[in-house]
Design a protein around this motif. Structure first.
Motif, short mmCIF file in Angstrom:
data_model
loop_
_atom_site.label_atom_id
_atom_site.label_comp_id
_atom_site.label_asym_id
_atom_site.label_seq_id
_atom_site.Cartn_x
_atom_site.Cartn_y
_atom_site.Cartn_z
N THR A 1 0.95 -1.24 0.03
CA THR A 1 -0.14 -0.03 0.00
C THR A 1 0.90 1.28 -0.13
OG1 THR A 1 -0.16 0.01 2.64
CG2 THR A 1 -1.88 -1.19 1.26
N PHE A 2 0.30 2.40 -0.43
CA PHE A 2 0.81 3.67 -0.43
C PHE A 2 0.60 4.28 1.18
CE2 PHE A 2 0.02 2.94 -4.70
CZ PHE A 2 1.34 2.75 -5.36
N ALA A 3 1.59 4.15 1.93
CA ALA A 3 1.54 4.24 3.37
C ALA A 3 1.31 5.77 3.72
CB ALA A 3 2.61 3.95 4.07
N ASP A 4 1.72 6.63 3.14
CA ASP A 4 1.43 8.20 3.33
C ASP A 4 0.22 8.71 2.73
OD1 ASP A 4 3.65 8.07 4.81
OD2 ASP A 4 4.86 9.21 3.28
N LEU A 5 -0.51 7.97 1.48
CA LEU A 5 -1.82 8.18 0.96
C LEU A 5 -2.84 7.69 1.91
CD1 LEU A 5 -1.05 7.80 -2.81
CD2 LEU A 5 -0.55 9.94 -1.38
N THR A 6 -3.93 8.56 1.65
CA THR A 6 -5.23 7.83 2.59
C THR A 6 -5.87 6.77 1.84
OG1 THR A 6 -6.72 9.23 1.02
CG2 THR A 6 -5.81 10.20 3.00
N PRO B 1 -4.51 7.66 6.73
CA PRO B 1 -3.42 7.32 6.12
C PRO B 1 -3.29 5.84 6.11
CG PRO B 1 -2.57 8.86 7.57
CD PRO B 1 -3.97 8.60 7.92
N GLY C 1 -0.82 3.68 5.93
CA GLY C 1 -0.12 3.23 6.96
C GLY C 1 -0.27 3.09 8.40
#
Lengths: 293, 247
Positions: free
Chosen positions: B89-94, B135, B137
């Protein structure tokens, strides 16, 4: 009171220079996860190119869009030719490339345009507006307006467009982005192009104030990095606002703290940044990386 | 059933060591195929080879189009979704931005159904709907796994490759996940290649099983047949599959 307001206006206008460059630094960071040390020199190239076009008789309304587009193209080319070959090697290699680019572009400007400083008239004209006893020059009003528009545009680009979202995805996790059909190389080139354009605008806003010289952006670049650290590298709005805050603090400190004349005035803003980063290391508007599990 | 994914003579090596030794298998339309085998059998490498995230030799075709010479992004655009181990997953994106990336990856034919499909994913994984602005993450491991699978499905792949989906998940979450895969296989016509060390789980939802050991295919057949074969279970699938039959 008038004196304080005048200093505030001067600080805001000076801060816009830092804000524009900080915005470009933030764009590269958002789109590529990299700090571009050559951002200031790319702005210098844009400023000299605009100066040359103006000297050739181009009106600002024609020269500025051409230079901004050229800066975007320069950013994309530099990414493709110099940065991409070392992508995925090590962060140190990337930092070294952008540092080398700083020196290379600085030398190139000196070779092409010489090292003698030049003055360049403001594209906004030499008029001024009086608000009571406070004087606002057209250059100050124009540069604040331009940086504000660019800041909003960049913020909207990353927040609301698919391309902006893809660029952020590549900067965060290129391996996963690929699995969604995103080409990291293409996104990185777009990121550098966008930063080149934004940096070009910053150069054009700076040149009438500080004059043209190969070193004209070295001080502002340092302040731009500080501004991005203050506002948050991952936040275009925070980075730009950080630049404005630094401009005001530096101007006020130089004027009203007798012991802090000249470059010593930098102690105040950097002291503030130090305190902010102690409390919030991701910057005022940055979001700390969240990793659980 | 027609072959959506066809793998012929697939070989893969890490450094000088060959870990997959020339394997052949097909995945048909709407089929769930379990890729099972012990640790080190080569399951993850096979998935990576299909999605071109590792270099391989041999032929992989998706709907008749060869992937030779294509990069991973091109293969994804052809219709291969890949949920790797570790979720990606893209940890810093919601959560919502992660899901939007899935929607952005889909082909033109499915774009107008984006909102409806997003709603469906949220209905299937309600916990994602609760945390849309959080987020990625900050989600638990199980929630991230759901997010990764939902994101991959929103791209509307023709073939979904899932690597160890049960890793770190509570049994109830795993059951829900597998139930969802079965539903989407029917509704969206997506074919699934499932690499799972827990053979009991994957054989329970798969139509067919490919048993890998030491980088070679040692058996291919209906999953029920593999689950019932004591010899295969003892030799390659460990205690989990044993339990499946003794229950």
């Amino acid at each position: 009171m008038t004196e304080i307001l005048q200093q505030l206006v001067n600080g805001l206008a000076g801060g816009c220079v830092y804000a524009g460059l900080a915005l470009a630094v933030s764009v590269v960071f958002q789109g590529t996860g990299l700090l571009n040390f050559a951002q200031g020199e790319m702005a210098v190239v844009a400023a000299y190119a605009a100066w040359s076009l103006a000297a050739a008789g181009w009106p600002p309304v024609a020269a500025i869009p051409v230079v901004v587009a050229g800066s975007a193209a320069l950013g994309a080319v530099l990414e493709r030719v110099l940065v991409r070959p070392v992508e995925g090697t090590s962060p140190l290699a990337l930092i070294t490339v952008t540092a080398a680019l700083l020196l290379g572009l600085n030398g190139l400007v000196a070779v092409i345009w010489g090292t003698d400083p030049h003055s360049w008239d403001s594209p906004f004209g030499a008029s001024a507006v009086r608000l009571g006893d406070v004087v606002l020059t057209a250059q100050q009003i124009g540069s604040v307006a331009v940086v504000a528009v660019v800041m909003v545009a960049v913020g909207c680009f990353f927040r609301f467009t698919g391309l902006g979202l893809r660029m952020k995805a590549v900067a965060i996790n290129p391996g996963s982005a690929v699995l969604l059909g995103i080409r990291p190389g293409r996104m990185l080139a777009v990121g550098w192009a966008l930063a080149g354009a934004v940096g070009g605008v910053a150069g054009l806003m700076t040149a009438p104030t500080v004059g043209l010289s190969p070193e004209m952006m070295q001080g502002p670049l340092l302040m731009a990095f500080a501004a991005a650290a203050l506002g948050g590298f991952a936040s275009p709005f925070g980075s730009a606002l950080g630049g404005v805050v630094l401009g005001v603090l530096t101007t006020m400190a130089a004027r009203y703290v007798p012991a802090l004349g000249g470059d010593l005035a930098l102690v105040v803003p950097f002291g503030v940044i130090f305190l902010v980063l102690l409390v919030k290391p991701s910057g005022l508007f940055g979001r700390a990386a969240v990793v659980r599990s | 059933m027609s072959g959506v994914l066809s793998v012929t003579g697939l070989r893969a090596r890490y450094g000088g060591v060959e870990v997959v030794h020339g394997i052949d298998f097909d995945v048909h339309e709407g089929e769930i195929v379990a890729l099972v085998g012990p640790n080190g059998a080569g399951k993850t490498t096979v998935l990576r080879g299909i999605s071109r995230t590792v270099r391989t030799q041999g032929t992989v075709t998706l709907l008749g189009v060869g992937t030779h010479g294509k990069d991973a992004a091109s293969v994804a655009r052809l219709g291969v979704g890949h949920v790797p181990q570790g979720r990606g997953t893209f940890a810093d994106l919601t959560v919502l931005q992660n899901l939007r990336l899935g929607l952005l990856a889909r082909g033109r034919a499915h774009r107008r159904h984006g909102d409806a499909d997003l709603t469906r994913m949220i209905d299937m994984f309600p916990v994602l709907g609760e945390f849309l602005s959080r987020p990625a993450g900050a989600l638990s491991g199980g929630q991230q796994q759901m997010l990764a699978i939902a994101r991959a499905l929103l791209a509307r792949p023709r073939v979904l490759l899932i690597d160890e989906p049960s890793l770190g998940l509570a049994p109830v979450t795993t059951s829900m996940l597998f139930r969802t895969l079965r539903e989407l296989r029917s509704d969206w016509g997506v074919s699934v290649l499932l690499a799972e060390q827990n053979a009991r789980l994957s054989l329970s939802i798969a139509d067919r099983a490919v048993v890998l050991a030491g980088g070679l295919i040692v058996h291919t057949g209906p999953s029920a047949e593999v689950a019932e074969s004591g010899e295969l279970r003892r030799a390659y699938l460990g205690s989990a599959a044993e339990q499946a039959v003794t229950r």
